[in-house]
Design a protein around this motif. Sequence first.
Motif: not given
Length: 419
Positions: A165-194
Motif C-alpha cells: 500500500e503506497v500512502g498509508i497515512g496513519i496505517g489504519a487501512m493497511a492494518d485492517g485489510v491485512s487482519r481481515v484478508e489474512n495477507c501481508e502488507i508493506v505500507g509505505v508513506d512519505l510523512g511522519y504518519g509512519v
Amino acid sequence: MRRRLLKWLICPICNGALELFASKCSRLSINEVDYDLLRAIARITDSDEVETEIITGALACAACRVYYPIYNAVPRMLTYTTEVARVHQRENALWIQEQLPGFTLPHCAAPPGEEEVLRNFSIEWTEFDWSGRSYWSTTPARAVDWMRYSLGTSKHPLQGKLALEVGIGIGAMADGVSRVENCEIVGVDLGYGVDRAQKFFGENHRLHIVQASVFALPFRRTTFDVVYSHGVIHHTYSTRTAFSHLTGLTKENGMLYVWVYSHEEETTSGVRRILMQIERAVRPSLSRLPRSLQIIFLAPVLPAYMLHQSLVRRRKMGPEAAVKYGWTEALIAARDRLTPPFAHRHTYEEVAEWFRSESYGNLEFLRDEPLPGGFPDDLVNLRVSVGIRGFSQPKLSREHSIGSTFHSTDQIPRPVLNS
Ligand SMILES: C[S@@+](CC[C@H](N)C(=O)[O-])C[C@H]1O[C@@H](n2cnc3c(N)ncnc32)[C@H](O)[C@@H]1O
Ligand SMILES: [Zn+2]
C-alpha cells in the motif's frame, strides 16, 4: 523492521542490494497462525526472519556509499536528507563511525515540492489522535470494508498474498485489510504518519511500515501480488509520473489499484463548485504557512465541518455509519482539503489510458460496480472519484504497448546523488 523485509528491499537510488546493520533488536512473540502465514508468503525457513525486529540500525548500499537509517523500527528510505535521518545520525554517531565508515546519509534532490508535501501531511497525521473510533467521516471497520470493496476482494481474494500500500497515512487501512484478508502488507508513506502507524499498529506482524516516496520506492521489481494506492498520487507534483513508479512492482497478472480525485467530483452540485473554487484559491498559500498559522486560519471553518457531519451526513448515513465529528476529526478533514500543496483531478478515461499504456489490462472501474447488499450507499462520493484496477500483462506485450509514453523504465525520472 522485520528481518524478512530485507528480501524485498533495494536501494531506491541505484536499485542495488542493501546490507542490514542492526544495533538494537527485539524478539517478537508470534502466534502459530501468523507464523505459518508469514513463512509461507515470504517462502522462508529461518525463524529469525519472522521473529526478529530491528528497532535501530541501518540499511547500507555499498555502490552508493549511502546508508538509510532504521529509526523507531521503521526503515527511512527517502533519498534526500530528512530530519529523522539527522536525529538518527546524532543519536548513533559512534556506532555509525564504527560500522559504516565512509558512508553518508542519502543526499539526492527531492522531487519537486515533495518536502512541502511531507511537512503538510506529517502535520495532518501527527495531529490526528487515533482512538480507534473514527477514520475520516466513518468508523475504522466501515473504512476497511470500503477498502476491501475498492480492491474487489470478493473477486480477487488477498488471502496468503503480499500487497504493497503506497500512502498509508496513519496505517489504519493497511492494518485492517491485512487482519481481515489474512495477507501481508508493506505500507509505505512519505510523512511522519509512519511513526503514528508504528505506535498504533506496530504489533501487527502482518504489516511492515516503511518511510519512502512513491518516486523512489525501495522494492525489487515484480515483488507484489497487489499494489494499491488510495488518495495519494494526486497529491504529488505529477500524478502521471507517480503512477508510472507503481507499475513495475506487481508480479505478472498482479493487480494494481489506484484511486484519485476526479473532475466530476468537483461538479456534483453548485455549492460544491463554489467550495472547490475557494479551495483552489486558498490551498497554495495555506500549504506554505507554519503549523500554528494554519490552525488559526482553519479554526473558523471547523464548526462548519462539524455541522455538516451532524446535520447532513449523520442524517443520511445513520449514526452507526457516520461518526460524530470532534475537533480532531474536523481538523483532519479540513487539513486534508485545504493544506496539501498539490491536489490534481483526473477522468476515468485518462487514468484508464495510463493503465493500458503501461501494459495493464482487464480494467475494472469502481463506478461500474454495484455496492454489495447491506452496504449503505454512504460512500457514493468516493465512487464519483476515479478508482481503477488493472492486471499486469505478460512481459512480451509490454514491448508492443501502443501509445505508451512511459513504457521504458529509462524514461521514469530517478533520484541522482548530488556530488
Ligand atoms: C489523503 S492521505 C491518504 C491516506 C490513506 N491512503 C487513505 O486513503 O486514508 C495522502 C497520503 O499520501 C502520502 N503521500 C503524499 N505524497 C507521497 C509520496 N510522494 N510518496 C508516498 N506517500 C505520499 C501522504 O503523506 C499522506 O499520508
Ligand atoms: Zn545504491
